[in-house]
Motif scaffolding. Sequence first.
Motif, PDB file in Angstrom:
ATOM      1  N   ASN A   1      11.439  -1.083  -3.846  1.00 22.90           N
ATOM      2  CA  ASN A   1      12.702  -0.345  -3.717  1.00 22.90           C
ATOM      3  C   ASN A   1      12.449   0.949  -2.944  1.00 22.90           C
ATOM      4  N   PHE A   2      12.367   0.814  -1.619  1.00 22.44           N
ATOM      5  CA  PHE A   2      12.010   1.927  -0.760  1.00 22.44           C
ATOM      6  C   PHE A   2      13.250   2.697  -0.297  1.00 22.44           C
ATOM      7  N   GLY A   3      12.997   3.901   0.180  1.00 24.24           N
ATOM      8  CA  GLY A   3      14.052   4.747   0.734  1.00 24.24           C
ATOM      9  C   GLY A   3      13.484   5.580   1.863  1.00 24.24           C
ATOM     10  N   LEU A   4      14.265   6.537   2.343  1.00 21.72           N
ATOM     11  CA  LEU A   4      13.836   7.428   3.425  1.00 21.72           C
ATOM     12  C   LEU A   4      13.859   8.868   2.938  1.00 21.72           C
ATOM     13  N   ASN A   5      12.828   9.642   3.342  1.00 16.85           N
ATOM     14  CA  ASN A   5      12.838  11.071   3.014  1.00 16.85           C
ATOM     15  C   ASN A   5      13.543  11.847   4.124  1.00 16.85           C
ATOM     16  N   ALA A   6      13.517  13.166   4.016  1.00 17.83           N
ATOM     17  CA  ALA A   6      14.231  14.007   4.984  1.00 17.83           C
ATOM     18  C   ALA A   6      13.678  13.869   6.394  1.00 17.83           C
ATOM     19  N   ASN A   7      12.446  13.397   6.514  1.00 13.14           N
ATOM     20  CA  ASN A   7      11.825  13.229   7.833  1.00 13.14           C
ATOM     21  C   ASN A   7      11.994  11.815   8.390  1.00 13.14           C
TER      22      ASN A   7
ATOM     23  N   TYR B   1       6.312   9.026  -2.520  1.00 14.58           N
ATOM     24  CA  TYR B   1       5.067   8.750  -1.801  1.00 14.58           C
ATOM     25  C   TYR B   1       5.355   7.917  -0.553  1.00 14.58           C
ATOM     26  N   LEU B   2       4.598   8.181   0.505  1.00 18.11           N
ATOM     27  CA  LEU B   2       4.779   7.442   1.744  1.00 18.11           C
ATOM     28  C   LEU B   2       4.347   5.992   1.577  1.00 18.11           C
TER      29      LEU B   2
ATOM     30  N   LEU C   1       9.504   6.180   5.462  1.00 18.83           N
ATOM     31  CA  LEU C   1       9.704   5.229   4.379  1.00 18.83           C
ATOM     32  C   LEU C   1       8.904   5.685   3.152  1.00 18.83           C
ATOM     33  N   VAL C   2       9.578   5.804   2.000  1.00 21.74           N
ATOM     34  CA  VAL C   2       8.924   6.330   0.796  1.00 21.74           C
ATOM     35  C   VAL C   2       9.303   5.505  -0.423  1.00 21.74           C
TER      36      VAL C   2
ATOM     37  N   GLY D   1       0.833  -1.192   0.000  1.00 23.72           N
ATOM     38  CA  GLY D   1       0.000   0.000   0.000  1.00 23.72           C
ATOM     39  C   GLY D   1       0.870   1.244   0.000  1.00 23.72           C
ATOM     40  N   VAL D   2       0.451   2.265  -0.748  1.00 24.92           N
ATOM     41  CA  VAL D   2       1.192   3.517  -0.864  1.00 24.92           C
ATOM     42  C   VAL D   2       0.222   4.678  -0.677  1.00 24.92           C
ATOM     43  N   SER D   3       0.604   5.659   0.147  1.00 21.29           N
ATOM     44  CA  SER D   3      -0.235   6.848   0.360  1.00 21.29           C
ATOM     45  C   SER D   3       0.072   7.882  -0.709  1.00 21.29           C
ATOM     46  N   THR D   4      -0.935   8.241  -1.505  1.00 15.26           N
ATOM     47  CA  THR D   4      -0.779   9.233  -2.569  1.00 15.26           C
ATOM     48  C   THR D   4      -1.817  10.338  -2.378  1.00 15.26           C
ATOM     49  N   PRO D   5      -1.696  11.448  -3.094  1.00 17.44           N
ATOM     50  CA  PRO D   5      -2.723  12.496  -3.008  1.00 17.44           C
ATOM     51  C   PRO D   5      -4.113  11.999  -3.398  1.00 17.44           C
ATOM     52  N   ASP D   6      -4.181  10.894  -4.140  1.00 12.16           N
ATOM     53  CA  ASP D   6      -5.460  10.316  -4.554  1.00 12.16           C
ATOM     54  C   ASP D   6      -5.891   9.170  -3.650  1.00 12.16           C
TER      55      ASP D   6
END
Length: 239
Positions: A104-110, A119-120, A113-114, A90-95
Amino acid sequence: MENSIYIGLSRQLALETDMQIVSNNIANMNTTGYRAQNTIFREYIVDPAGQKDPLSFVVDHGQYDSTKPGPAQMTGSQLDVALQGPGFFGVSTPDGIQYTRGGNFGLNANGELVTPSGYLVAGMNGGGISIPADVTEIKITEDGTISTPDGDLGQLMIVEFDDPQSITPKGNGLYSSEAQGIPATNTRAIQGMLEGSNVEPVVEMTRMINIHRNYQAMQRMLQSEHERQRTAIKELMKQ
């Protein structure tokens, strides 16, 4: 008189759609978790008033995804996760919540997991998953639980669908669905691996060549029919 041309044009429009699908498959042959798409065509019969025989047109009815798993590749990265089974992340998107096979996940500045698109990655509760900056050891179990030596951080949302074809591709490896995904029971998360694209390059290139040849053949047929009609009109005008 123009019926044969209209039918030929409907065939060319269908071939154009098929070419777009194949081209997109080839463009994503190296995209993580991508699933090859195929076009569905159907016959559309028209019964024109005043004509004896109905006309049969070609219509692109929709598309379906190949559900064959892509090849799994070992990466060793703690944030790479492959799915073994029919499930989706599952991925959180504006929609809203959408779904992907790409792990293939990574980390944002906060420290969240994105996905590569930013997208989160959704947890089972629908929210994001944060990983403390000082964490160096991350473990992801087969049910998607993420933990460190200090305890659990959350659980990846991994869901399955009764009908895998009910999901709609939205681009960037994401899918949407009007059907509610159910918690996965036949899917395992494998840390340190990635699922590759299931596109078969040789098959897709062969399809592209066949589509191109069929389009050219239809073009020649339409040109021949056009010349036949011009000749018929000229002969009629002489009478």
